[in-house]
Design a protein around this motif. Sequence first.
Motif, PDB file in Angstrom:
ATOM      1  N   PHE A  19       0.846  -1.181   0.000  1.00  0.00           N
ATOM      2  CA  PHE A  19       0.000   0.000   0.000  1.00  0.00           C
ATOM      3  C   PHE A  19       0.889   1.241   0.000  1.00  0.00           C
ATOM      4  O   PHE A  19       1.861   1.323   0.745  1.00  0.00           O
ATOM      5  N   TYR A  20       0.560   2.163  -0.845  1.00  0.00           N
ATOM      6  CA  TYR A  20       1.336   3.391  -0.951  1.00  0.00           C
ATOM      7  C   TYR A  20       0.602   4.557  -0.330  1.00  0.00           C
ATOM      8  O   TYR A  20      -0.529   4.841  -0.684  1.00  0.00           O
ATOM      9  N   HIS A  21       1.312   5.179   0.600  1.00  0.00           N
ATOM     10  CA  HIS A  21       0.755   6.423   1.136  1.00  0.00           C
ATOM     11  C   HIS A  21       1.617   7.568   0.630  1.00  0.00           C
ATOM     12  O   HIS A  21       2.793   7.679   0.987  1.00  0.00           O
ATOM     13  N   LEU A  22       1.079   8.374  -0.207  1.00  0.00           N
ATOM     14  CA  LEU A  22       1.833   9.452  -0.839  1.00  0.00           C
ATOM     15  C   LEU A  22       1.301  10.799  -0.370  1.00  0.00           C
ATOM     16  O   LEU A  22       0.107  10.955  -0.132  1.00  0.00           O
ATOM     17  N   ARG A  23       2.232  11.736  -0.242  1.00  0.00           N
ATOM     18  CA  ARG A  23       1.792  13.068   0.167  1.00  0.00           C
ATOM     19  C   ARG A  23       2.441  14.087  -0.758  1.00  0.00           C
ATOM     20  O   ARG A  23       3.647  14.084  -0.962  1.00  0.00           O
ATOM     21  N   LEU A  24       1.602  14.916  -1.308  1.00  0.00           N
ATOM     22  CA  LEU A  24       2.089  15.943  -2.234  1.00  0.00           C
ATOM     23  C   LEU A  24       1.986  17.304  -1.552  1.00  0.00           C
ATOM     24  O   LEU A  24       0.923  17.700  -1.084  1.00  0.00           O
ATOM     25  N   TYR A  25       3.144  17.990  -1.477  1.00  0.00           N
ATOM     26  CA  TYR A  25       3.157  19.330  -0.893  1.00  0.00           C
ATOM     27  C   TYR A  25       3.106  20.364  -2.017  1.00  0.00           C
ATOM     28  O   TYR A  25       3.890  20.320  -2.952  1.00  0.00           O
ATOM     29  N   VAL A  26       2.169  21.275  -1.903  1.00  0.00           N
ATOM     30  CA  VAL A  26       2.077  22.360  -2.877  1.00  0.00           C
ATOM     31  C   VAL A  26       1.976  23.672  -2.104  1.00  0.00           C
ATOM     32  O   VAL A  26       1.849  23.675  -0.884  1.00  0.00           O
ATOM     33  N   ALA A  27       2.041  24.761  -2.848  1.00  0.00           N
ATOM     34  CA  ALA A  27       1.884  26.068  -2.207  1.00  0.00           C
ATOM     35  C   ALA A  27       0.868  26.850  -3.022  1.00  0.00           C
ATOM     36  O   ALA A  27       1.210  27.477  -4.023  1.00  0.00           O
ATOM     37  N   GLY A  28      -0.354  26.764  -2.626  1.00  0.00           N
ATOM     38  CA  GLY A  28      -1.415  27.453  -3.346  1.00  0.00           C
ATOM     39  C   GLY A  28      -1.713  26.741  -4.659  1.00  0.00           C
ATOM     40  O   GLY A  28      -1.047  25.762  -5.026  1.00  0.00           O
ATOM     41  N   VAL A  29      -2.698  27.241  -5.334  1.00  0.00           N
ATOM     42  CA  VAL A  29      -3.051  26.641  -6.622  1.00  0.00           C
ATOM     43  C   VAL A  29      -2.239  27.323  -7.705  1.00  0.00           C
ATOM     44  O   VAL A  29      -2.513  28.449  -8.086  1.00  0.00           O
ATOM     45  N   THR A  30      -1.224  26.653  -8.142  1.00  0.00           N
ATOM     46  CA  THR A  30      -0.358  27.214  -9.179  1.00  0.00           C
ATOM     47  C   THR A  30      -0.316  26.212 -10.333  1.00  0.00           C
ATOM     48  O   THR A  30      -0.644  25.035 -10.148  1.00  0.00           O
ATOM     49  N   LEU A  34      -0.806  22.110 -10.018  1.00  0.00           N
ATOM     50  CA  LEU A  34      -1.868  21.406 -10.754  1.00  0.00           C
ATOM     51  C   LEU A  34      -1.272  20.324 -11.645  1.00  0.00           C
ATOM     52  O   LEU A  34      -1.758  19.193 -11.688  1.00  0.00           O
ATOM     53  N   THR A  35      -0.187  20.682 -12.333  1.00  0.00           N
ATOM     54  CA  THR A  35       0.463  19.707 -13.208  1.00  0.00           C
ATOM     55  C   THR A  35       0.944  18.515 -12.395  1.00  0.00           C
ATOM     56  O   THR A  35       0.753  17.359 -12.776  1.00  0.00           O
ATOM     57  N   ALA A  36       1.566  18.824 -11.267  1.00  0.00           N
ATOM     58  CA  ALA A  36       2.106  17.750 -10.447  1.00  0.00           C
ATOM     59  C   ALA A  36       1.003  16.825  -9.985  1.00  0.00           C
ATOM     60  O   ALA A  36       1.137  15.604 -10.032  1.00  0.00           O
ATOM     61  N   PHE A  37      -0.096  17.430  -9.548  1.00  0.00           N
ATOM     62  CA  PHE A  37      -1.187  16.598  -9.049  1.00  0.00           C
ATOM     63  C   PHE A  37      -1.754  15.717 -10.171  1.00  0.00           C
ATOM     64  O   PHE A  37      -1.980  14.526  -9.984  1.00  0.00           O
ATOM     65  N   ALA A  38      -1.914  16.317 -11.360  1.00  0.00           N
ATOM     66  CA  ALA A  38      -2.456  15.572 -12.486  1.00  0.00           C
ATOM     67  C   ALA A  38      -1.538  14.410 -12.842  1.00  0.00           C
ATOM     68  O   ALA A  38      -1.999  13.264 -13.044  1.00  0.00           O
ATOM     69  N   ASN A  39      -0.223  14.690 -12.866  1.00  0.00           N
ATOM     70  CA  ASN A  39       0.742  13.633 -13.181  1.00  0.00           C
ATOM     71  C   ASN A  39       0.697  12.517 -12.160  1.00  0.00           C
ATOM     72  O   ASN A  39       0.729  11.325 -12.501  1.00  0.00           O
ATOM     73  N   LEU A  40       0.600  12.909 -10.894  1.00  0.00           N
ATOM     74  CA  LEU A  40       0.589  11.912  -9.830  1.00  0.00           C
ATOM     75  C   LEU A  40      -0.660  11.038  -9.923  1.00  0.00           C
ATOM     76  O   LEU A  40      -0.606   9.821  -9.800  1.00  0.00           O
ATOM     77  N   LYS A  41      -1.763  11.720 -10.188  1.00  0.00           N
ATOM     78  CA  LYS A  41      -3.041  11.007 -10.276  1.00  0.00           C
ATOM     79  C   LYS A  41      -2.970   9.945 -11.371  1.00  0.00           C
ATOM     80  O   LYS A  41      -3.397   8.804 -11.200  1.00  0.00           O
ATOM     81  N   LYS A  42      -2.390  10.371 -12.455  1.00  0.00           N
ATOM     82  CA  LYS A  42      -2.287   9.472 -13.601  1.00  0.00           C
ATOM     83  C   LYS A  42      -1.453   8.235 -13.244  1.00  0.00           C
ATOM     84  O   LYS A  42      -1.851   7.097 -13.526  1.00  0.00           O
ATOM     85  N   GLY A  90       9.549  18.295  -8.012  1.00  0.00           N
ATOM     86  CA  GLY A  90       9.252  18.657  -9.387  1.00  0.00           C
ATOM     87  C   GLY A  90       7.820  18.314  -9.760  1.00  0.00           C
ATOM     88  O   GLY A  90       7.043  17.828  -8.936  1.00  0.00           O
ATOM     89  N   THR A  91       7.508  18.555 -11.008  1.00  0.00           N
ATOM     90  CA  THR A  91       6.133  18.384 -11.459  1.00  0.00           C
ATOM     91  C   THR A  91       5.818  16.938 -11.831  1.00  0.00           C
ATOM     92  O   THR A  91       4.762  16.641 -12.377  1.00  0.00           O
ATOM     93  N   LEU A  92       6.752  16.043 -11.593  1.00  0.00           N
ATOM     94  CA  LEU A  92       6.556  14.613 -11.851  1.00  0.00           C
ATOM     95  C   LEU A  92       6.295  14.346 -13.336  1.00  0.00           C
ATOM     96  O   LEU A  92       5.514  13.473 -13.701  1.00  0.00           O
ATOM     97  N   ALA A  93       6.989  15.132 -14.162  1.00  0.00           N
ATOM     98  CA  ALA A  93       6.715  15.066 -15.591  1.00  0.00           C
ATOM     99  C   ALA A  93       7.206  13.750 -16.190  1.00  0.00           C
ATOM    100  O   ALA A  93       6.587  13.209 -17.103  1.00  0.00           O
ATOM    101  N   ASP A  94       8.277  13.219 -15.639  1.00  0.00           N
ATOM    102  CA  ASP A  94       8.858  12.012 -16.215  1.00  0.00           C
ATOM    103  C   ASP A  94       8.370  10.790 -15.434  1.00  0.00           C
ATOM    104  O   ASP A  94       8.865  10.478 -14.347  1.00  0.00           O
TER     105      ASP A  94
ATOM    106  N   GLU B 117       9.681  20.560 -13.335  1.00  0.00           N
ATOM    107  CA  GLU B 117       9.986  21.866 -12.769  1.00  0.00           C
ATOM    108  C   GLU B 117       9.606  21.943 -11.303  1.00  0.00           C
ATOM    109  O   GLU B 117       8.716  21.237 -10.841  1.00  0.00           O
ATOM    110  N   TYR B 118      10.283  22.815 -10.622  1.00  0.00           N
ATOM    111  CA  TYR B 118       9.911  23.081  -9.229  1.00  0.00           C
ATOM    112  C   TYR B 118      10.448  24.444  -8.825  1.00  0.00           C
ATOM    113  O   TYR B 118      11.202  25.068  -9.570  1.00  0.00           O
ATOM    114  N   ASP B 119      10.062  24.883  -7.686  1.00  0.00           N
ATOM    115  CA  ASP B 119      10.675  26.091  -7.131  1.00  0.00           C
ATOM    116  C   ASP B 119      10.897  25.873  -5.638  1.00  0.00           C
ATOM    117  O   ASP B 119      10.632  24.789  -5.123  1.00  0.00           O
ATOM    118  N   LEU B 120      11.398  26.911  -4.972  1.00  0.00           N
ATOM    119  CA  LEU B 120      11.722  26.739  -3.547  1.00  0.00           C
ATOM    120  C   LEU B 120      10.691  27.419  -2.665  1.00  0.00           C
ATOM    121  O   LEU B 120      11.016  27.967  -1.617  1.00  0.00           O
TER     122      LEU B 120
END
Lengths: 112, 568
Positions: A19-30, A34-42, A90-94, B117-120
């Motif tokens: 079982f994977y428990h993952l936590r994504l830290y973001v700072a506001g809706v940027t 959004l890209t990172a969340f979408a990539n992770l979801k996928k 990062g945005t989890l693009a790869d 990409e990311y930032d700090l």
Amino acid sequence: MTENEHTQHVNAPWEAGDFYHLRLYVAGVTPKSLTAFANLKKICDEYLEGRCEIDVIDLVESPHLAKEDNILAIPTLIRRLPEPIKKIIGTLADTERVLVGLEIHKRTDAPS
Amino acid sequence: MVLDTSSPIAREATLPKCPTGIQGFDEISGGGLPKGRPTLVCGGPGCGKTLFGMEFLVRGATEYDEPGIFVTFEEKAHELAENVLSLGWDLKELEARGKLIIEHILVERSEIEETGEYDLEGLFIRLGAAVDAIGAKRIVLDTVESLFAALPNELILRSELRRLFRWCKQKGLTAVITGERGDMTLTRHGLEEYVSDCVVDLNVRVKSDIATRRLRIVKYRGSEHGTNEYPFLIGAGGFSVMPITSINLDYATSSERVLTGVNRLDTMLGGQGYYKGSSVLISGTAGTGKSSLAAAFARATCAGGGRCLYFAFEEPVSQIIRNMGSIGMDLGKLMDAGLLKFHASRPTTYGMEMHLLTMYNMVKEFEPDAVIIDPISNLSAVGGEEEVKSILTRFVDFLKGQNITTLFTDLTFGRTVGEYTESAISSLMDTWILLRNIETNGERNRALFVLKSRGMEHSNQVREFILSSDGLELTDAYLGSEGVLMGSARVGQEARDFEESRLRGQELSGKKRSLEAKRAALESQMAALKQDFLSMQEEIEAVETAAKAQNAALFKDRDMMAKIRKAD
């Protein structure tokens, strides 16, 4: 936190159905978050269906967590379970790198 | 600070400044770091970057009511707190009072994968939260370069650092950013590109096994600043920078005089001793009485109610006191009275700069009227001639600026006897007294003469300098047909002279006596003659009387005759 709910899974960590428990830290809706969340979801949908949980922490709302969890880069993905803790920034693009980073193996490897 | 007014740098702040509270630094930077802007402090390992930053915050919190954030990427908070506890800074207490936050940011490369990409922003949020929590005005980032090791994408990191410094400016934070020195550049990762307002360089140089720390303001946009390398110390109270290279030759001169402690020496120096606030050099070979002369001056200063600071680089204090006791000077009493203070240390204990700073700090603390350094030649063991000269020049300038009389002793060596000083500092000195051992007839005697004394009439005579249990004394050296004689030769010659004059005296009185006798004889002769003369005169008178009587009788007879012959 949802940690307690999942402690039961930790008892058998190395089986195929980890079982994977993952936590994504973001700072506001940027765009980045959004890209990172979408990539992770996928990735979760594709490789961890039914055996992962994703928290999204907005540091703008709870800044103290930035210190507690030692987060510098945004977005940061942390694999809290299974242990040990893994960190990906990062945005989890790869997708490949994310899979390597999270040590996820395709379900197809699982026994039939 | 003491030197504010005398320093041309501190004249006017063109830019709002944020005082660091670091001793001496605010003087050379004309008031502190640029307010609300980042400053880069760079240097090699162990040169004091972290401490500079920490003192900046501690002083800000305690002296200027400006709370601060210490962001450490390397040391943990409790390690930092332990490290600076010895300097008397209680970080925990400051944190408890909401004056300081230590933010430890752990960077661990191995655990981080990177994709996309990311930032700090996480860092910004953390710092922002800390700044808001205590209303911080100051921030230290130590060492932001650690991020280069943790985050592989340098492009992103560089743009984020630029954003970070901009963010600090926007928040109105006066920031200190530390950076490790690179091979050819100020910092290994070129942080100086982003922090262009003020750059401070710290370095440590080791020469003859002794390390000296130096600080230089590489640039300071929009402000005057001292451009030299200034030595600094990390002492018991934190940083102290020595700003005295910035002193000019514009101190006031005094025409007040101070006694030398030896009467005859006062006489030799125009009758009144040294000038107050002048520099005096006493040079001589070993055992010529330099320290004794210095101690005499210390005693004279204290006797006049002044305070004297004595730096002994050769002997321990107890030994000096014993030795001076043997020539009738009780220095212990003056120490107890708080008028005399000793500071004894081996020159090799520290580097030159450290000595200078120690002396400088002690002078500021003790506020003496006179300072004695005994001897300066030992300092040459630590630094080269040039360095010693530069240090002493600055020290002398500093002391003159404070109107403190300075007396240096200088040990010269037998083969270089004469008008030569170990550290080529004679030009700095206003009065130069030379002591010399003169060896004749199997004994050594001390001779003293005044080589120069600016601005006063002084004796050109060589005097014999005598140390005895009664104290110090100068006597005239014997000058006679035999040349200059001293010591027992002088005493012997004096005795011979005395004997000669006694003999001469005896001869004279003998002669006088015989003359006297002759005169007495003549006188008695004269009396006898006079007696003869008198009796002769009496005889003449008697004869005259007789003649007159005869004549009268004759006339009488003639009259009678005529009468008888009936003459007409």
